[in-house]
Design a protein around this motif. Structure first.
Motif, short mmCIF file in Angstrom:
data_model
loop_
_atom_site.label_atom_id
_atom_site.label_comp_id
_atom_site.label_asym_id
_atom_site.label_seq_id
_atom_site.Cartn_x
_atom_site.Cartn_y
_atom_site.Cartn_z
N ALA A 55 1.86 -2.41 1.94
CA ALA A 55 0.56 -2.50 1.29
C ALA A 55 0.17 -1.19 0.64
O ALA A 55 -0.34 -1.17 -0.47
N ARG A 314 -13.26 -0.24 4.70
CA ARG A 314 -12.35 0.61 3.95
C ARG A 314 -10.89 0.30 4.33
O ARG A 314 -10.03 0.14 3.46
N LEU A 316 -9.76 -2.40 5.68
CA LEU A 316 -9.39 -3.75 5.24
C LEU A 316 -9.01 -3.75 3.78
O LEU A 316 -8.03 -4.37 3.38
N ALA A 317 -9.79 -3.03 2.97
CA ALA A 317 -9.49 -2.99 1.53
C ALA A 317 -8.14 -2.32 1.30
O ALA A 317 -7.40 -2.70 0.41
N ALA A 318 -7.82 -1.31 2.12
CA ALA A 318 -6.55 -0.61 1.97
C ALA A 318 -5.44 -1.31 2.72
O ALA A 318 -4.31 -0.84 2.73
N ARG A 319 -5.75 -2.42 3.36
CA ARG A 319 -4.77 -3.18 4.13
C ARG A 319 -4.11 -2.32 5.20
O ARG A 319 -2.93 -2.44 5.47
N TYR A 321 -3.46 -2.25 8.42
CA TYR A 321 -3.60 -3.22 9.50
C TYR A 321 -3.63 -2.58 10.87
O TYR A 321 -4.26 -3.10 11.79
#
Lengths: 355, 551, 318
Positions: A55, A314, A316-319, A321
């Motif tokens: 990601a 933040r 989540l947007a950048a994945r 995990y």
């Protein structure tokens, strides 16, 4: 919205003096499978979504380089091995590292304090507003004032926090210019507070400790809008809760008996109904804390309040995990612990729950 | 264009021999003290607000604009450009020249120091470049140094770069890029990235400012580096704070109310338009480095090589018709309210060698759309209309107005019934993989420069046998590649400009991409801030050390 | 909503349908609240159905007969609620947004209803290890922060894309995942009760097949609180769809009108004092959730004899 603590399967034929103790123990042991299921759910769902390295760097690396990094980080191993590994790390208190190489435990501590601070003030506000209004509404039930408060309470539920935030910011920051739009404090204040010895990270506490009016004013002026937005919306839940529970207790036979003895309605509300009604209220408030944490992502994004919810958005947007897993695992633990405490309190007060 | 005149004056003043630099700086100080008696004292501190994101303080671990802007204040290069110019001139270096076709020799000025007092010598230079290549962080700019073979340091003041290719005219530019910062070998670990805290602790800053307090993406507090003895002179303002915002509307309100003195990147078009009418703030527009464009995937775009009906002629006709229909002026004015300008080449017009190749080739020939021309092209090639296009854009990397930009492109392309356009957005973390994996037939991209040279933009479409273009092998054009390669070996400026122009024309003919807009450098400053124009130049370097504020 | 609800055991005509029954058995303020809620919800459903006739423009229209729409134009005769930064008509987008919201509600409610009720019946009626596992799973999901689950589900389902169906589907599925346990818990608890009733016992003794017992006797008697959960479910669906849109996991503006996305874009407008891009879509969310919740609240009151307004009381001193 009354919560019945029926999460617990009847422990069976428990009898006698030790039953409360055994209940608490059983209920405590139940935390572990709950947390385990939550953490596993996050793990599985996140792995279905992808791995953090692809990601964040997929666009910049050739297929071979990517493969090599995946192998190095262990994402090419069988998913079961990764899963067990992750559980093992969690059990040791190691939440892993974010893709920008911060220890997730650090992230949890740093930003957890910010989230806690907002939750405490919003919770206080919600209680100060919600409980008296709920009492008032129950006392005046079915009259116009009751209807007004009830509709207001439903309005509070129906208003998303980001819309409430938008309106508050529009009025108080943009049109009136009284309060800042967002953030926890202005940069200068944050720098000053960051340098005081033994800084707790709770900016209101740190500012009060310095005793400097400018710092205190700055921190609290930043706190007002988010705390009011979140506090008012939560107060709506409390109004409904207190009202429903008080009306329920007010129609109990023992209250009717007191009423027939000529006890005045206001005294009934104050002494007979209020305290018993508080029990479910307390339990739901516990749940509400958990809900607040879940909803933090919206509140904190709206007000640029750099807490766990803000960071979660933040990551989540950048994945990222691993970071998301870490934050959610912490939330899961807090929620499970809260539910446990709530059930124990309920069982302590009402013996029927134990069976 | 008043700013251009300012550049000229300033450039003239500083094209003095380097030895005179200290004197120039001294004069500047004298000027401001004169000014201060006239219009209030010069303030000691300045706050800059930005929505940029900094990946890391360590230059080896970041290659993005947000990091570069911050690094530019605290690190130093061998070469840099003077305000108002894009030509690399010596900074840490005393001289810098090719001593053989593959040998670039730099001598270092004596007595250069880092903020912590350590000497800046040839071995620091060697260390910095070798470290960057050695760590090769995927977020770092190591690939800019692809031509570097090895570094030798015959003595403390001499560095020899041995290059793979001969006559690499871009090498001096690369030394001014994010790959060219000189770091202190006593403070940075050789094999791995330093953490932000370690870097602040070591105080090994070579630039105009030294950082004293840093909290990632919240604030960066810097103070004037008194040991800096470089091209730009001593910083105008003693203390500078960079304040990082995630929400541009907060930044907008703070600049309006005076909480910050300068808003640098990126206020939305609405906010800029609103601020332009407000008292107390001034909107400064300068040339910008940003390029916005979209790409046709040669394999999956209509009639592409991997579709059911591959046909190069029809595919080209579709691309040409799209290029005919795009109305850049409307995008710039309506969506971006003039904060972007139309661009008719992959090279922004402020750079030497930029040619408006798309202007004549497409549309009505003067920049506007031409539906008839588009329809003719399609019918001549036998393309059935309407053609369905799947256009992908990103909503969290290129600014939130991208949604409006692509909604407008959709309506422009559909207006005359030639196309049916499906527009979709994807978040960046998926998008950056998706476009490389040929998932999108048409997709949006943007570009920022590493160094101010036309080549850096043409490099977008350039691919060699070793490294394919970032747009994919299938999108490369042999003619364009050939011209770019020739330009890289051409030492004569005029001949090089000619080759670059030809390369842009060839690209426009082949048409793998449609350039749309070039960014303007938008800086909103309080009216009592001076020096903004001086930092807005075609080199696209933001130099906070040039700014000052009167109380 | 009444159509999806099972009728009570003894069929006596349409007046015994939930909601209708509730209206007939309510009085005073409670009836007022219920009717107000119903009017709001039905009004919005009507708007959704009639959107093509009511909305002056389409959801992604940027120009009309008189050329391109102005951007950020304040409310005027041409655009009664103004236009957005993208040049969309706020009034039209708000109206079209009802369709997106209601479609999500429809999908989420039907999915969680079918699965939640089914699992609850089976789990409660048959018991055993399956029941224990399901209860544990339901508890865990119940404790999971709902919005977070929705975000993660939307990432998995739509892969970061912004298509219309992907956006609606991910909100609907996410909401279903959260509400299945709620239906499950209620239905299971009631099934346990009904199972012990003599008539079920009798049916079993007479050798009626178990699926038939479940359908004929248990299901019909376990549906008392389902209308209430449906309203909660519907309200949460709307709020979740909006939250996803607000956080940028939503639907592309050219694909459909969605209020959360419009609010997301309106945040940047606030600092320039532009209020109309946020206030209208936000109010639409509030009104729809308000309507649904008013219905739900009143149903709770009226179904619960302790909370139902007693006509003989209530005229007390102030």
């Amino acid at each position: 919205m009354t919560v019945t603590p029926d999460q617990v399967e009847s422990p069976g034929r428990l009898r006698g003096v030790g039953s409360l103790g055994r209940y608490v123990l059983l209920r405590f042991l139940l935390i572990f499978p709950t947390v385990l299921i939550l953490v596993s759910m996050v793990f599985v769902v996140m792995r279905v979504a992808g791995d953090p390295i692809t990601a964040s760097m997929g666009g910049r690396l050739t297929a071979e380089q990517l493969e090599q990094r995946l192998t190095e980080a262990g994402y090419n191993r069988p998913i079961l091995v990764q899963y067990l590994d992750y559980l093992g790390d969690l059990a040791r208190g190691d939440f892993g590292r974010t893709t920008d190489n911060q220890a997730i435990t650090e992230v949890l501590i740093t930003y957890g304090t910010a989230t806690l601070e907002l939750a405490v003030y919003a919770g206080l506000l919600a209680m100060l507003i919600g409980i008296p209004l709920g009492r008032f509404a129950a006392y005046h039930r079915d009259r116009a004032s009751d209807a007004v408060f009830r509709v207001l309470a439903i309005l509070a539920y129906a208003t998303p926090v980001f819309f409430a935030g938008l309106l508050l910011k529009l009025v108080f920051s943009v049109w009136l210019g009284w309060l800042p739009l967002g953030g926890r404090a202005s940069t200068q204040t944050q720098i000053s507070l960051g340098t005081i010895p033994g800084a707790s990270g709770l900016l209101t506490v740190d500012a009060l400790r310095t005793g400097r009016a400018d710092l205190i004013g700055d921190v609290f002026s930043h706190l007002v809008l988010p705390a009011v937005a979140l506090g008012l919306l939560t107060a709506g839940v409390f109004v409904r809760l207190v009202r429903t529970n008080m009306i329920s207790t007010l129609s109990m036979p023992y209250v009717d008996a007191a009423r027939s003895r000529g006890v005045r309605e206001s005294r009934l509300v104050r002494t007979h109904a209020y305290r018993p009604a508080l029990i479910p209220i307390v339990t739901v408030m516990g749940m509400q804390l958990a809900l607040m944490l879940g909803g933090a992502i919206l509140t904190e994004t709206t007000f640029e309040w750099r807490g766990l919810g803000f960071e979660l958005a933040r990551y989540l947007a950048a994945r990222d995990y691993v970071a998301v897993q870490g934050i959610v695992a912490l939330l899961a633990v807090i929620v499970a612990l809260t539910n446990f405490l709530v059930d124990v309190v309920a069982a302590f007060i009402d013996p029927r729950v134990r069976y | 264009m008043t700013s251009v005149r300012t550049f000229f004056v300033l450039a003239a003043a500083s094209v003095l021999p380097l030895a005179a630099c200290a004197e120039v700086a001294g004069e500047a100080d004298g000027d401001t003290s004169d000014a201060s008696t006239a219009s209030g004292a010069q303030a000691d501190s300045l706050t800059v607000g930005t929505t940029d994101v900094v990946t890391a303080l360590d230059p080896a671990g970041s290659w993005d604009l947000g990091s570069a802007v911050l690094h530019g204040q605290i690190y130093r290069w061998l070469l840099t450009s003077e305000p108002g110019s894009t030509d690399p001139v010596p900074d840490v270096a005393e001289t810098a020249e090719f001593t053989a076709p593959d040998e670039y020799t730099v001598t270092i000025r004596p007595d250069q120091k880092f903020a912590n007092g350590n000497d800046l010598t040839a071995s620091d230079v060697k260390f910095s470049f070798e470290r960057l290549v050695g760590i090769n962080d995927p977020n770092g700019p190591a690939q800019l140094l692809g031509d570097l073979k090895s570094i030798e340091t015959p003595d403390d003041h001499t560095v020899v770069f041995l290059l793979n290719s001969d006559n690499n005219v871009l090498w001096p530019q690369i030394l001014t890029s994010p790959a060219g910062y000189i770091l202190d070998e006593e403070s940075f670990p050789a094999d791995n990235l330093a953490t932000d805290a370690e870097i602040v602790e070591a105080n090994a800053f070579g630039g105009q400012y030294a950082m004293t307090n840093y909290s990632a993406n919240q604030h960066a507090v810097m103070t004037r580096n008194d040991l800096y003895d470089g091209l730009l002179g001593s910083a105008q303002t003693k203390d500078v704070t960079f304040q990082y915002y995630t929400d541009a509307s907060n930044l907008k309100l703070d600049i309006e109310q005076g909480q910050v003195d300068v808003a640098y990147r990126t206020l939305g078009a609405t906010a800029v338009a609103d601020l332009a009418n407000k008292d107390g703030v001034k909107v400064h527009l300068g040339p910008g480095a940003e390029l916005r464009y979209f790409v046709f995937n040669a394999e999956t775009a209509p009639y592409g090589s991997a579709t059911d009906e591959p046909d190069p002629d029809k595919a080209l006709a579709v691309r040409q018709a799209v290029a005919d229909l795009v109305d850049r002026e409307a995008l710039a004015e309506d969506v971006y309210q003039g904060t972007y300008q139309p661009v008719y080449s992959v090279v922004p017009s402020a750079l030497d060698g930029a040619v408006d190749s798309y202007l004549d080739a497409y549309g009505d020939g003067s920049g506007g759309p031409d539906a008839e021309r588009a329809a003719d092209r399609l019918s001549e090639a036998g393309v059935e209309t309407p053609v369905t296009l799947n256009l992908q854009y990103n909503n969290d990397h290129y600014g939130e107005s991208a949604a409006d930009e692509y909604a407008m492109i959709k309506s422009q392309l559909e207006a005359d019934g030639l196309f049916t356009v499906n527009v979709q957005s994807t978040v960046w973390s998926e998008y950056s993989n998706g476009y490389r994996n040929d998932e999108y037939p048409l997709y949006q991209l943007g570009w920022f420069t590493d160094y101010p040279d036309a080549d850096n933009y043409l490099n977008l479409v350039y691919g060699s046998d070793a490294v394919e273009s970032i747009l994919g092998k299938a999108n490369e054009d042999p003619t364009t590649n050939e011209l770019i390669e020739q330009s890289r070996l051409e030492t004569d400026a005029a001949a090089r400009a000619d080759l670059l122009g030809q390369a842009q024309d060839a690209l426009a003919d082949y048409l793998p991409i449609v350039p749309l807009l070039q960014g303007q450098d938008v800086i909103v400053a309080r009216s009592n801030v001076q020096g903004v124009e001086e930092t807005q130049d075609p080199s696209f370097r933001f130099r906070v050390g040039l700014l000052s504020k009167t109380d | 909503m009444a159509t999806v609800v099972q009728e009570p055991r003894q069929r006596r005509g349409w007046t015994d349908l939930p909601v209708v029954w509730h209206v007939r058995h309510s009085a005073g303020l409670q009836r007022g609240m219920l009717i107000a809620g119903l009017v709001l919800v039905l009004g919005i459903v009507l708007v959704a159905v009639l959107a093509p006739f009511l909305a002056p423009y389409s959801h992604a229209q940027m120009s009309g007969a008189a050329g391109p729409f102005p951007r950020h134009a304040p409310p005027s005769g041409e655009h009664i609620w103004g236009t957005t930064v993208g040049g969309y008509d706020v009034f039209s987008r708000t109206l079209w947004g009802t369709r997106t919201a209601l479609l999500t509600v429809l999908m989420a409610v039907s999915a969680s209803l079918v699965l939640g009720v089914g699992l609850g019946l089976v789990s409660g009626f048959f018991g055993g290890p399956l029941d224990r596992v399901l209860v544990m799973l339901a508890d865990a999901v119940y404790a999971f922060p709902a919005l977070l689950l929705a975000i993660v589900v939307s990432i998995v389902i739509s892969g970061g894309q912004s298509s219309y169906f992907g956006g609606v589907l991910s909100a609907a599925i996410a909401i279903s995942v959260i509400f299945i346990p709620q239906f499950f818990r209620v239905v299971r608890a009631e099934t346990l009760q009904v199972k012990a009733e003599p008539f079920v016992e009798a049916a079993r003794v007479f050798g009626m097949p178990r699926t038939r017992i479940l359908r004929r006797h248990v299901l019909r008697n376990t549906t008392r609180s389902i209308p209430l959960i449906i309203t909660l479910n519907a309200a949460e669906s709307i709020l979740t769809l909006a939250a996803l849109g607000f956080l940028g996991f939503g639907i592309d503006p050219t694909a459909a009108a969605e209020w959360g996305y419009d609010l997301n874009r309106a945040v940047a407008d606030t600092s320039s004092g532009i209020w109309w891009t946020g206030v209208f879509p936000g109010s639409a969310i509030v009104l729809l959730v308000l309507g649904v919740t008013l219905v739900g609240e009143s149903l709770t009151d009226i179904s619960d004899p302790r909370l139902r307004r007693r006509r003989h009381r209530g005229r007390k001193k102030a």
